[in-house]
Scaffold this active site. Structure first.
Site, short mmCIF file in Angstrom:
data_model
loop_
_atom_site.label_atom_id
_atom_site.label_comp_id
_atom_site.label_asym_id
_atom_site.label_seq_id
_atom_site.Cartn_x
_atom_site.Cartn_y
_atom_site.Cartn_z
N TYR A 172 0.85 -1.19 0.00
CA TYR A 172 0.00 0.00 0.00
C TYR A 172 0.88 1.24 0.00
O TYR A 172 1.81 1.35 0.80
CB TYR A 172 -0.89 -0.01 1.25
CG TYR A 172 -1.83 1.17 1.36
CD1 TYR A 172 -2.85 1.36 0.42
CD2 TYR A 172 -1.72 2.10 2.39
CE1 TYR A 172 -3.73 2.44 0.54
CE2 TYR A 172 -2.59 3.17 2.51
CZ TYR A 172 -3.59 3.33 1.58
OH TYR A 172 -4.46 4.39 1.69
N LYS B 127 3.57 8.63 9.41
CA LYS B 127 3.28 7.98 10.68
C LYS B 127 4.23 8.43 11.82
O LYS B 127 4.01 9.49 12.37
CB LYS B 127 3.25 6.46 10.50
CG LYS B 127 2.11 6.10 9.51
CD LYS B 127 1.74 4.64 9.41
CE LYS B 127 0.45 4.49 8.63
NZ LYS B 127 0.54 3.81 7.37
N ASP C 259 9.14 2.82 0.42
CA ASP C 259 8.05 3.47 1.14
C ASP C 259 8.18 3.04 2.60
O ASP C 259 7.78 1.95 2.98
CB ASP C 259 6.70 3.05 0.55
CG ASP C 259 5.52 3.65 1.32
OD1 ASP C 259 5.75 4.30 2.36
OD2 ASP C 259 4.38 3.45 0.87
C1 PLP Z 1 -0.07 4.30 6.03
C2 PLP Z 1 0.74 4.12 4.80
C3 PLP Z 1 0.67 5.00 3.71
C4 PLP Z 1 -0.34 6.12 3.65
O1 PLP Z 1 -0.15 7.06 4.66
P1 PLP Z 1 -1.39 8.01 5.10
O2 PLP Z 1 -0.77 8.94 6.08
O3 PLP Z 1 -2.44 7.11 5.65
O4 PLP Z 1 -1.85 8.71 3.87
C5 PLP Z 1 1.52 4.83 2.65
N1 PLP Z 1 2.42 3.83 2.65
C6 PLP Z 1 2.52 2.95 3.67
C7 PLP Z 1 3.56 1.88 3.62
C8 PLP Z 1 1.68 3.06 4.78
O5 PLP Z 1 1.76 2.17 5.77
#
Ligand code: PLP
Length: 433
Positions: free
Chosen positions: A150, A273, A245
């Protein structure tokens, strides 16, 4: 059934039922609606340390931690105090502020790939910006992502990742034009051969490869030995960029993220995060020659009204200060390993087939006997069993992520006693399901 006489949900139900008339599905983000585990979600009242209290007065040990940011424990006094005093100076300047330099230096010092960083407001924003940058820098339009990874909800990343359509790039959601995702190629996680094949089939057209270096969004899935190194090699050979990511893994599985842990340095990195310490912050950064393409240093446009605001920067700075103290990651690793190994052994003793593990403060357990190397393996998990486990744990005062396809998170606030109580609850629930 396990005794749950003190578990009350009347107020949660009342509030959630009202919410359903006001917001799509009653929530501001889909997974909160508990769709994949059934049952009504609980409505939170307040959080502190390792705990959550809901509106009915139930208390839970929390293994979601607002999806990762609460790595020091919820509402840490040091973070709150700094926020209180930052508040006196105002909430947003829309102009340079010295606190941005402080957090930028901390991020640059910690994360091996990052020489220059741009702050945004979420992980989604970081990923969509980094994608534009990958394309701007290479002059190529295609990208490779992995099934089950994701990268936020931007159109280009919402690609259905079935193996039969792996190279077609069919969109995962209505509203996403086929033309937008046609340039998104997908491969199974941990599968270098498919990545090589995609590069061979699309010569000089692939801008780069983006991945979660440790997956948390298909459940907890780790990279096989040589996978990250292999991607580094292939992208270099092909003149393409490698992007980690680390929105979830950054400052969680090690202070410098997965790239520090595994010793593989990508060209670009996204963060979110943890670096916001519970306020909305994302970031992308990397090699100076690439980042100098970003406006106003270069021609690639990307902007944000609230980006780098003093409140968000303060929460991030204080959180990273707490994390950079000696022994933090040893403590996170010790407590999480105890939890993870405990859960696996309690489940096996109760006769369940499970697979799982942890890296530092990130863990997961699938209800499957199969080793999990990718999303297809993860999908062999018994989702009905997970749903019963989730509800049972909730009723026992333990809050787990409401989906089999989400990793779990611990914090510096979790104690041995919390883990012991969690394992006792798991033992009781796993005997019943
Ligand atoms: C949570 C997450 C996102 C998206 O971040 P948001 O702050 O929810 O938009 C993107 N990449 C990874 C790996 C994530 O865990």
């Amino acid at each position: 059934m396990v005794s749950t006489t003190s578990f009350k949900t009347a107020k949660s139900e009342e509030i959630f039922n009202a919410a359903q008339k006001l917001m799509p599905g009653g929530v501001s983000s889909p997974v909160r609606a508990f769709k994949s585990v059934g049952g009504q979600p609980i409505v939170f009242d307040h959080v502190k340390g390792a705990y959550i209290w809901d509106v009915d007065g139930n208390k839970y040990i929390d293994y979601v931690g607002t999806w990762g940011p609460a790595i020091c424990g919820h509402a840490h006094p040091v973070v709150l105090e700094a926020l209180h005093s930052a508040l006196e100076n105002g909430t947003s300047f829309g102009a340079p502020c010295a606190l941005e330099n402080v957090l930028a230096e901390m991020v640059i010092d910690a994360v091996p790939s990052i020489e220059i960083v741009r702050f945004v407001n979420s992980g989604t924003e970081a990923c969509m910006s980094v994608l534009r940058l990958m394309r701007a820098f290479t002059g190529r339009e295609k990208i490779i992502k992995f099934e089950g990874c994701y990268h936020g909800h931007a159109d280009m990343f919402l690609v259905k990742a079935g193996s039969g359509v792996a190279t077609l790039g069919l969109p995962d959601s209505p509203g996403v034009p086929k033309s937008t995702t046609a340039n998104t190629l997908t491969a199974p996680y941990n599968d270098l051969e498919t990545v090589k094949k995609l590069f061979a089939e699309n010569p000089d057209q692939i801008a780069g490869v983006i991945l979660e270096p440790v997956v948390g969004n298909a459940g907890f899935v780790t990279p096989d030995a040589g996978f990250l190194e292999g991607l580094r090699e292939i992208t270099q050979e092909q003149g393409a960029l490698l992007v980690f990511d680390e929105v979830m893994t950054g400052f969680r599985i090690a202070y410098g993220g997965a790239q520090a842990k595994f010793g593989v340095t990508p060209d670009l990195t996204t963060l979110g995060k943890v670096i916001g310490g519970g306020l909305p912050v994302g970031a992308y950064g990397g090699r100076a020659d690439i980042m100098s393409m970003v406006a106003p240093a270069g021609p690639m446009y990307q902007a944000g009204t609230l980006s780098g605001n003093p409140l968000a920067m303060t929460a991030g700075i204080k959180t990273l200060e707490l994390l950079s103290k000696p022994g933090t990651y040893e403590q996170l690793d010790r407590i999480t390993t105890k939890l993870s190994e405990g859960l696996l052994s309690v489940a096996r003793e109760a006769g369940h087939e499970v697979t799982g593990g942890n890296i530092s403060a990130m863990f997961g357990m699938f209800f499957t006997g199969q080793a999990v190397h990718n999303y297809d393996d993860a999908k062999t998990a018994d989702l009905k069993k997970f749903a019963r486990f989730h509800r049972g744990m909730l009723e026992q005062g333990v809050y787990l992520a409401p989906s089999q396809f989400e990793a779990g998170f611990t914090s510096l606030a979790h104690t041995d006693e919390d883990v012991d109580r969690t394992l006792a609850a798991a033992k009781a629930v796993l005997a019943e399901i």
